[in-house]
Scaffold this active site. Structure first.
Site, PDB file in Angstrom:
ATOM      1  N   ASP A 170       0.806  -1.231   0.000  1.00 33.05           N
ATOM      2  CA  ASP A 170       0.000   0.000   0.000  1.00 33.05           C
ATOM      3  C   ASP A 170       0.836   1.277   0.000  1.00 33.05           C
ATOM      4  O   ASP A 170       0.429   2.307   0.541  1.00 33.05           O
ATOM      5  CB  ASP A 170      -0.973   0.015   1.205  1.00 33.05           C
ATOM      6  CG  ASP A 170      -1.876  -1.191   1.215  1.00 33.05           C
ATOM      7  OD1 ASP A 170      -2.253  -1.654   0.117  1.00 33.05           O
ATOM      8  OD2 ASP A 170      -2.200  -1.684   2.309  1.00 33.05           O
ATOM      9  N   LYS A 224       1.921   2.189  -5.025  1.00 36.56           N
ATOM     10  CA  LYS A 224       2.502   1.649  -6.280  1.00 36.56           C
ATOM     11  C   LYS A 224       1.570   1.857  -7.465  1.00 36.56           C
ATOM     12  O   LYS A 224       2.009   2.198  -8.561  1.00 36.56           O
ATOM     13  CB  LYS A 224       2.752   0.137  -6.128  1.00 36.56           C
ATOM     14  CG  LYS A 224       3.694  -0.228  -5.009  1.00 36.56           C
ATOM     15  CD  LYS A 224       3.771  -1.736  -4.813  1.00 36.56           C
ATOM     16  CE  LYS A 224       2.495  -2.372  -4.314  1.00 36.56           C
ATOM     17  NZ  LYS A 224       2.108  -2.024  -2.930  1.00 36.56           N
ATOM     18  N   GLY A 278      -4.498  -4.339  -3.702  1.00 31.19           N
ATOM     19  CA  GLY A 278      -5.498  -3.314  -3.987  1.00 31.19           C
ATOM     20  C   GLY A 278      -4.755  -2.058  -4.388  1.00 31.19           C
ATOM     21  O   GLY A 278      -4.028  -1.487  -3.575  1.00 31.19           O
ATOM     22  N   HIS A 279      -4.870  -1.684  -5.637  1.00 28.81           N
ATOM     23  CA  HIS A 279      -4.106  -0.542  -6.148  1.00 28.81           C
ATOM     24  C   HIS A 279      -5.088   0.548  -6.567  1.00 28.81           C
ATOM     25  O   HIS A 279      -5.928   0.336  -7.438  1.00 28.81           O
ATOM     26  CB  HIS A 279      -3.224  -0.974  -7.325  1.00 28.81           C
ATOM     27  CG  HIS A 279      -2.226  -2.036  -6.953  1.00 28.81           C
ATOM     28  ND1 HIS A 279      -1.530  -2.776  -7.864  1.00 28.81           N
ATOM     29  CD2 HIS A 279      -1.807  -2.468  -5.740  1.00 28.81           C
ATOM     30  CE1 HIS A 279      -0.727  -3.619  -7.229  1.00 28.81           C
ATOM     31  NE2 HIS A 279      -0.889  -3.455  -5.937  1.00 28.81           N
ATOM     32  N   GLN A 295       2.122  -5.959  -3.207  1.00 32.94           N
ATOM     33  CA  GLN A 295       2.605  -6.077  -1.822  1.00 32.94           C
ATOM     34  C   GLN A 295       3.893  -5.251  -1.633  1.00 32.94           C
ATOM     35  O   GLN A 295       4.061  -4.260  -2.304  1.00 32.94           O
ATOM     36  CB  GLN A 295       2.807  -7.550  -1.425  1.00 32.94           C
ATOM     37  CG  GLN A 295       1.501  -8.312  -1.264  1.00 32.94           C
ATOM     38  CD  GLN A 295       0.912  -8.822  -2.561  1.00 32.94           C
ATOM     39  OE1 GLN A 295       1.595  -9.479  -3.335  1.00 32.94           O
ATOM     40  NE2 GLN A 295      -0.346  -8.560  -2.815  1.00 32.94           N
TER      41      GLN A 295
HETATM   42  P1  GDP Z   1      -0.688   0.294  -3.547  1.00 35.93           P
HETATM   43  O1  GDP Z   1      -1.269  -0.981  -3.045  1.00 35.93           O
HETATM   44  O2  GDP Z   1       0.785   0.396  -3.308  1.00 35.93           O
HETATM   45  O3  GDP Z   1      -1.049   0.590  -4.972  1.00 35.93           O
HETATM   46  O4  GDP Z   1      -1.343   1.449  -2.669  1.00 35.93           O
HETATM   47  P2  GDP Z   1      -2.911   1.583  -2.316  1.00 35.93           P
HETATM   48  O5  GDP Z   1      -3.610   2.106  -3.492  1.00 35.93           O
HETATM   49  O6  GDP Z   1      -3.415   0.345  -1.678  1.00 35.93           O
HETATM   50  O7  GDP Z   1      -2.841   2.633  -1.138  1.00 35.93           O
HETATM   51  C1  GDP Z   1      -2.360   3.921  -1.326  1.00 35.93           C
HETATM   52  C2  GDP Z   1      -3.495   4.910  -0.979  1.00 35.93           C
HETATM   53  O8  GDP Z   1      -2.959   6.217  -0.866  1.00 35.93           O
HETATM   54  C3  GDP Z   1      -4.534   5.020  -2.072  1.00 35.93           C
HETATM   55  O9  GDP Z   1      -5.771   5.327  -1.494  1.00 35.93           O
HETATM   56  C4  GDP Z   1      -4.031   6.169  -2.935  1.00 35.93           C
HETATM   57  O10 GDP Z   1      -5.079   6.842  -3.624  1.00 35.93           O
HETATM   58  C5  GDP Z   1      -3.438   7.061  -1.895  1.00 35.93           C
HETATM   59  N1  GDP Z   1      -2.273   7.833  -2.313  1.00 35.93           N
HETATM   60  C6  GDP Z   1      -1.266   7.491  -3.162  1.00 35.93           C
HETATM   61  N2  GDP Z   1      -0.323   8.464  -3.201  1.00 35.93           N
HETATM   62  C7  GDP Z   1      -0.753   9.436  -2.363  1.00 35.93           C
HETATM   63  C8  GDP Z   1      -0.207  10.686  -1.950  1.00 35.93           C
HETATM   64  O11 GDP Z   1       0.874  11.088  -2.360  1.00 35.93           O
HETATM   65  N3  GDP Z   1      -0.928  11.407  -1.043  1.00 35.93           N
HETATM   66  C9  GDP Z   1      -2.126  10.971  -0.561  1.00 35.93           C
HETATM   67  N4  GDP Z   1      -2.759  11.766   0.318  1.00 35.93           N
HETATM   68  N5  GDP Z   1      -2.666   9.807  -0.917  1.00 35.93           N
HETATM   69  C10 GDP Z   1      -1.987   9.045  -1.804  1.00 35.93           C
HETATM   70  P1  IMO Z   2      -0.832  -4.175  -2.254  1.00 33.46           P
HETATM   71  O1  IMO Z   2      -0.384  -4.700  -3.582  1.00 33.46           O
HETATM   72  C1  IMO Z   2      -0.890  -4.626   2.082  1.00 33.46           C
HETATM   73  C2  IMO Z   2      -0.707  -8.719   3.614  1.00 33.46           C
HETATM   74  C3  IMO Z   2      -1.913  -9.220   4.377  1.00 33.46           C
HETATM   75  C4  IMO Z   2      -1.232 -10.162   5.348  1.00 33.46           C
HETATM   76  C5  IMO Z   2      -0.130 -10.776   4.505  1.00 33.46           C
HETATM   77  C6  IMO Z   2      -0.481 -12.124   3.899  1.00 33.46           C
HETATM   78  O2  IMO Z   2      -2.139  -3.465  -2.274  1.00 33.46           O
HETATM   79  O3  IMO Z   2       0.264  -3.409  -1.599  1.00 33.46           O
HETATM   80  P2  IMO Z   2      -2.035 -12.841   1.869  1.00 33.46           P
HETATM   81  O4  IMO Z   2      -3.514 -12.641   1.641  1.00 33.46           O
HETATM   82  O5  IMO Z   2      -1.180 -12.248   0.806  1.00 33.46           O
HETATM   83  O6  IMO Z   2      -1.683 -14.263   2.152  1.00 33.46           O
HETATM   84  O7  IMO Z   2      -1.736 -12.044   3.233  1.00 33.46           O
HETATM   85  O8  IMO Z   2       0.126  -9.848   3.467  1.00 33.46           O
HETATM   86  N1  IMO Z   2      -1.000  -8.199   2.265  1.00 33.46           N
HETATM   87  C7  IMO Z   2      -1.005  -6.905   1.946  1.00 33.46           C
HETATM   88  N2  IMO Z   2      -0.847  -5.819   2.725  1.00 33.46           N
HETATM   89  N3  IMO Z   2      -1.016  -4.497   0.742  1.00 33.46           N
HETATM   90  C8  IMO Z   2      -1.144  -5.581  -0.046  1.00 33.46           C
HETATM   91  O9  IMO Z   2      -1.135  -5.510  -1.392  1.00 33.46           O
HETATM   92  C9  IMO Z   2      -1.189  -6.856   0.554  1.00 33.46           C
HETATM   93  N4  IMO Z   2      -1.315  -8.113   0.075  1.00 33.46           N
HETATM   94  C10 IMO Z   2      -1.185  -8.922   1.135  1.00 33.46           C
HETATM   95  O10 IMO Z   2      -2.574  -8.161   5.035  1.00 33.46           O
HETATM   96  O11 IMO Z   2      -0.614  -9.418   6.385  1.00 33.46           O
HETATM   97 MG    MG Z   3      -2.805  -1.634  -1.807  1.00 34.57          MG
END
Ligand code: GDP
Ligand code: IMO
Ligand code: MG
Length: 431
Positions: free
Chosen positions: A14, A17, A41-42, A225
Site C-alpha cells: 500500500d 505503487k 489493492g491498487h 505487496q
Molecule cells: P498500492 O497498493 O501500493 O497501490 O497502494 P494503495 O492504493 O493500496 O494505497 C495507497 C493509498 O494512498 C490510495 O488510497 C491512494 O489513492 C493514496 N495515495 C497514493 N499516493 C498518495 C499521496 O501522495 N498522497 C495521498 N494523500 N494519498 C496518496
Molecule cells: P498491495 O499490492 C498490504 C498482507 C496481508 C497479510 C499478509 C499475507 O495493495 O500493496 P495474503 O492474503 O497475501 O496471504 O496475506 O500480506 N498483504 C497486503 N498488505 N497491501 C497488499 O497488497 C497486501 N497483500 C497482502 O494483510 O498481512
Molecule cells: Mg494496496
C-alpha cells in the site's frame, strides 16, 4: 538507456505503487504484473475519478499500452471477471489491452476456504491474510499439483484436475480443519464458463515482452505487496507467499535478470502495515491515529484499518539490498503536513547492539527497539505540489536525510492521490 523499469513496494504494501505505475505507464508501451493476486489493492485517481485494481495492471487506463498478467500471478477467475466487468462498464477496453500467461496458477474457491480455515486455526497467531486463497494457491504451485490457466482450455482435462485437487482440499477442510467441504461440480461449471472468454486473451507473456524490447519499447514491471512481505526476505511467517522483491519481476514474467534495468522502490513518507506481525515503528497514539485519518489508511481490498508508524530505515536498507534498488519514490508526503515533529527510525537496538539493517524474519524483528532521529515538521500544505522547488525547506531536509541515509536518490515524490499530484526528478526512459 533504460528499457525497463521495475516498480516495487518497499514496506508492507500500500505504498502507492498503483498510482505511480499508472503515472509511469504514460511513458511506456507495456506493463506486466508479475506476482501476487487479488490480495493486492491498487488505487488510481485520475481527475478525481477513483479506480481500484486488484489483478489487472495499473497501466490499463492508458490507450496504446499493452497490459500483461505474468506467470507469477495467482489468478482467481471470478475476481478477474468482476474487475474486468467494472472496467468495461467504465469504458475501458480491457479485452483489447490485456493478455494473460497460460502459466498462471489458478485460485479456486477451495483455496479461499483453506486460507480462511488456516487463519481460524492459528487463532491469536493468525497472519491476518486477505483471505483470498493466495497462500494455498502458491503452495499447490510449488507442490506441482496446481492447476494452470492453460489447463482450463481442455474441458475434460480440467474437470479431472479439479476433481482431484478439490478432493484433496476437501479432505483437509473436513478432516483436519473440521470445516465444510466445497462443492466441486459447481466450481467446474462456473470455471468452464470462463474458458471461452479467457481463451483469446492468452499469450506467451515472455515472448510478448521480448518483442516490446526488440521494438525498442519501454516496459514496466508492476509489483504488488511490499519488500517486508516477501516470502523469503520479509517478516516470515507474517508475509505473503510470493517474491515481492525485484527479482520476482524476472521469474514472474519469464524474462531474465539482465532485462531489468531500473528498479524503483516506492515508500510512503511514513510506514503502514495491515495484518499481523512485528512493526517496530508502530505508533499506537494520537500521531498514529492522525496519520491513519489524514492518509485514509484503510485497505482497498479488505477495508481493514492499516497500522501506522514512522519511516523505518533499517527495513528500507534490507529492501534496498534485496532488490538492488536504483532509486526511491516517496509517496503521501502531504499526509505529514500538519505534524509538529517527524521521527525517522535510523537504526534498531537489539540485545544491546545497534543494527542498521532489519534482521530477517519476524522473531528477531519483534525484539528490535527503534532508535529515532527527530525532524521538525513543515506545517504547511504540500498537497498537489508538482515542482520540487516549491516544497517547504523542512520537507527537503527530510528527503535529503533519507537519501543520504540510504545512499539512494529520491527520483519521484507524490503529494496527493491524483495522477497529476506528482513530482518527477528523473526521466527514466530518456534516450
Ligand atoms: P498500492 O497498493 O501500493 O497501490 O497502494 P494503495 O492504493 O493500496 O494505497 C495507497 C493509498 O494512498 C490510495 O488510497 C491512494 O489513492 C493514496 N495515495 C497514493 N499516493 C498518495 C499521496 O501522495 N498522497 C495521498 N494523500 N494519498 C496518496
Ligand atoms: P498491495 O499490492 C498490504 C498482507 C496481508 C497479510 C499478509 C499475507 O495493495 O500493496 P495474503 O492474503 O497475501 O496471504 O496475506 O500480506 N498483504 C497486503 N498488505 N497491501 C497488499 O497488497 C497486501 N497483500 C497482502 O494483510 O498481512
Ligand atoms: Mg494496496
Amino acid at each position: 538507456m533504460n528499457r525497463s523499469l521495475v516498480v516495487i513496494g518497499l514496506q508492507w504494501g500500500d505504498e502507492g505503487k498503483g498510482k505511480i505505475v499508472d503515472w509511469l505507464t504514460g511513458h511506456a508501451k507495456a506493463v506486466v504484473r508479475f506476482q501476487g493476486g487479488h490480495n493486492a489493492g491498487h488505487t488510481l485517481v485520475i481527475e478525481g475519478q477513483k479506480t481500484v485494481l486488484h489483478l489487472i495492471p495499473s497501466g490499463i487506463l492508458h490507450e496504446g499500452v499493452s497490459s500483461y498478467i505474468g506467470n507469477g500471478v495467482v489468478l482467481c477467475l471470478r475476481a478477474f471477471f468482476e474487475e474486468l466487468e467494472l472496467l468495461i462498464a467504465a469504458g475501458v477496453p480491457v479485452v483489447e489491452r490485456l493478455k494473460l500467461s497460460p502459466a498462471c496458477t489458478l485460485i479456486l474457491p477451495s483455496h479461499i476456504a483453506l486460507d480462511q480455515a488456516r487463519e481460524l486455526q492459528r487463532g491469536e497467531e493468525k497472519i491476518g491474510t486477505t483471505g483470498r486463497g493466495i497462500g494455498p494457491a502458491y503452495e499447490d504451485k510449488a507442490a506441482r499439483r496446481g492447476i494452470r490457466l492453460a489447463d482450463l482450455m481442455d474441458a475434460n482435462r480440467f474437470k479431472a484436475l479439479v476433481r482431484d485437487l478439490v478432493r484433496y482440499h476437501n479432505f483437509l477442510l473436513e478432516q483436519y480443519y473440521q470445516q465444510s467441504p466445497v462443492e466441486v461440480e459447481a466450481i467446474i461449471e462456473e470455471w468452464l464458463g470462463y474458458a471461452e472468454r479467457i481463451q483469446p486473451m492468452l499469450a506467451d507473456v515472455s515472448v510478448c515482452v521480448k518483442e516490446h524490447f526488440s521494438r525498442n519499447e519501454k516496459v514496466i514491471f508492476e509489483g504488488a505487496q511490499g519488500a517486508m512481505l516477501d516470502v523469503d526476505h520479509g517478516t516470515y511467517p507474517y508475509v505473503t507467499s510470493s517474491t515481492t522483491s525485484a527479482g520476482g519481476a524476472a521469474s514472474g514474467s519469464g524474462v531474465g535478470p539482465r532485462d531489468l534495468d531500473y528498479v524503483l522502490g516506492v515508500t510512503k513518507a511514513y510506514t503502514t502495515r495491515v495484518g499481523g506481525g512485528p512493526f517496530p515503528t508502530e505508533l499506537q497514539d494520537d500521531v498514529g491515529a492522525h496519520l491513519a485519518k489524514i492518509g485514509q489508511e484503510f485497505g482497498a481490498t479488505t477495508g481493514r484499518a492499516r497500522r501506522c508508524g514512522w519511516l523505518d530505515l533499517p527495513a528500507l536498507r534490507r529492501a534496498s539490498i534485496n532488490s538492488s534498488l536504483s532509486g526511491l519514490c516517496m509517496t503521501k508526503v502531504d499526509v505529514m503536513d500538519e505534524l509538529d515533529e517527524i521521527k525517522v527510525c535510523v537504526a534498531y537496538e537489539l540485545e544491546g547492539e545497534r543494527l542498521e539493517i532489519a534482521p530477517l524474519g519476524a522473531e528477531r524483528l519483534a525484539l528490535c527497539r527503534p532508535i529515532y532521529q527527530t525532524f521538525s515538521g513543515w506545517k504547511t500544505s504540500t498537497l498537489g505540489i508538482t515542482d520540487y522547488a516549491l516544497l517547504p525547506d523542512a520537507a527537503k531536509r527530510y528527503f535529503s536525510f533519507v537519501q543520504e541515509a540510504l545512499d539512494l536518490p529520491i527520483v519521484m515524490i507524490s503529494t496527493g492521490p491524483d495522477r497529476r499530484q506528482t513530482i518527477h526528478l528523473l526521466d527514466f526512459f530518456a534516450d
